[in-house]
Scaffold this motif. Structure first.
Motif, PDB file in Angstrom:
ATOM      1  N   LYS A   1       4.357   5.511  -5.425  1.00 16.18           N
ATOM      2  CA  LYS A   1       4.388   5.800  -7.013  1.00 16.18           C
ATOM      3  C   LYS A   1       3.205   6.856  -7.451  1.00 16.18           C
ATOM      4  O   LYS A   1       3.564   7.646  -8.308  1.00 16.18           O
TER       5      LYS A   1
ATOM      6  N   LYS B   1       3.917   1.454  -0.940  1.00 16.96           N
ATOM      7  CA  LYS B   1       4.600   1.693  -2.204  1.00 16.96           C
ATOM      8  C   LYS B   1       3.799   2.255  -3.653  1.00 16.96           C
ATOM      9  O   LYS B   1       4.050   2.874  -4.436  1.00 16.96           O
ATOM     10  N   GLU B   2       2.310   1.724  -3.190  1.00 20.54           N
ATOM     11  CA  GLU B   2       1.466   2.418  -4.312  1.00 20.54           C
ATOM     12  C   GLU B   2       1.247   3.902  -4.066  1.00 20.54           C
ATOM     13  O   GLU B   2       1.384   4.652  -5.075  1.00 20.54           O
TER      14      GLU B   2
ATOM     15  N   ASP C   1       0.908  -1.090  -0.003  1.00 17.13           N
ATOM     16  CA  ASP C   1       0.020  -0.079  -0.043  1.00 17.13           C
ATOM     17  C   ASP C   1       0.908   1.252  -0.085  1.00 17.13           C
ATOM     18  O   ASP C   1       0.563   2.098  -0.701  1.00 17.13           O
TER      19      ASP C   1
END
Length: 311
Positions: free
Chosen positions: A37, A33-34, A31
């Motif tokens: 990004k 990481k998203e 989560d």
């Protein structure tokens, strides 16, 4: 689970955590990481400070923890052995007690595991194991995250580790055993894993249904593997043995012939830094089945999950 269910915990070995807790950390890491990004702020540690003690140098550990704390809204303080009185005779206990008054958490990369255990025992803030001679839990949490991203599950999967029975082998055994993934450790004779840690991994595997094995037969170990994992043959601190190790490990190179025994869609893992044409050929580590740079990136996100949860 909720974000603060693990607040105040140390992160010294994966064996201190349940499958549910490790799965929570993996999902939180994905989560975060998203969010990174997509540019979504996640300043969960606003105003918090992490003290980072390095008795062993590292590229990935320092940069990933420092960047991770910044992305979480906090601050990381780098402390080398030359910056601490601990290197000039101050006790580990006194160091832990003093630093606990200044920082909100500590990450330690050191030699004997007993050092980090003594620090944690005397600290009043969470302590994270950035690496000891016996364990490397942050790396393996990132590895588990990467396996979950690439393979979708742990049950029914087989991880084959080829190389020295070192801290990576120990933590991979423990992590696999907890998550229910089969793990085969493959070493030359004389380089086997610590037997007490092997016994602990087998005990944990008894609860999850995983199979934890050790062998010297590298071809048999690779049969139908979903993950092929290796590490350098000469770890930091063993440089005097390098010439001997190059001979002893010569038949344990991960190369094009060996991986033919794994599944066609196997993933190649390496914790880095790598020595191409020693433990692995360039064709494998730079080939289509290699996920080593995804794995390296996931150190950042897995550690952010740890930091956010325990601090």
């Amino acid at each position: 689970m909720k974000l603060y269910d693990l607040q105040g915990n140390d992160f010294l070995t994966l064996a201190d955590y349940s499958k549910e807790e490790l799965m929570y950390l993996i999902e939180l890491a994905i989560d975060l990481k998203e969010k990174q990004k997509l540019g979504i702020p996640h300043r969960l540690l606003e105003g918090k400070t992490l003290g980072m003690i390095f008795e062993k140098s590292s590229t990935r550990t320092r940069v990933s923890f420092e960047a991770g704390m910044f992305q979480l809204g906090g601050h990381a303080l780098f402390l080398s052995k030359d910056d601490l009185q601990m290197g000039r005779g101050e006790t580990i206990a006194d160091t832990a007690k003093v630093l606990s008054r200044y920082v909100d958490g500590m990450m330690v990369r050191t030699f004997a595991h007993s050092i980090i255990e003594e620090l944690a025992e005397n600290a009043t803030v969470p302590v994270i194991n950035g690496l000891t001679n016996e364990y490397h839990p942050c790396q393996v949490l990132a590895d588990l995250m990467t396996i979950y991203e690439k393979k979708g599950s742990f049950e029914g999967k087989k991880l084959t580790y080829i190389g020295d029975g070192n801290n990576m082998a120990h933590s991979l055994m423990i992590g696999s055993a907890i998550m229910g993934m089969d793990c085969v450790i493959t070493t030359p004779k004389g380089y086997e894993v610590d037997q007490s840690i092997f016994a602990k991994a087998q005990e944990l595997a008894g609860k999850s249904g995983a199979k934890i094995e050790q062998t010297h037969d590298v071809v048999a170990a690779c049969k139908d593997a979903d993950v092929i994992y290796t590490d350098v043959w000469t770890s930091m601190g063993w440089e005097d043995e390098n010439e001997k190790r190059l001979k002893d490990f010569a038949d344990y190179q991960v190369n094009e012939a060996l991986v033919l025994h794994a599944k066609d869609d196997y993933s190649f893992f390496h914790c880095l830094p790598a020595h191409r044409e020693e433990e692995v050929t360039a064709a494998i580590i730079d080939g289509p089945n290699s996920v080593v740079f995804d794995e390296a990136e996931n150190r950042l996100h897995a550690q952010k999950a740890i930091l956010a949860s325990i601090m």
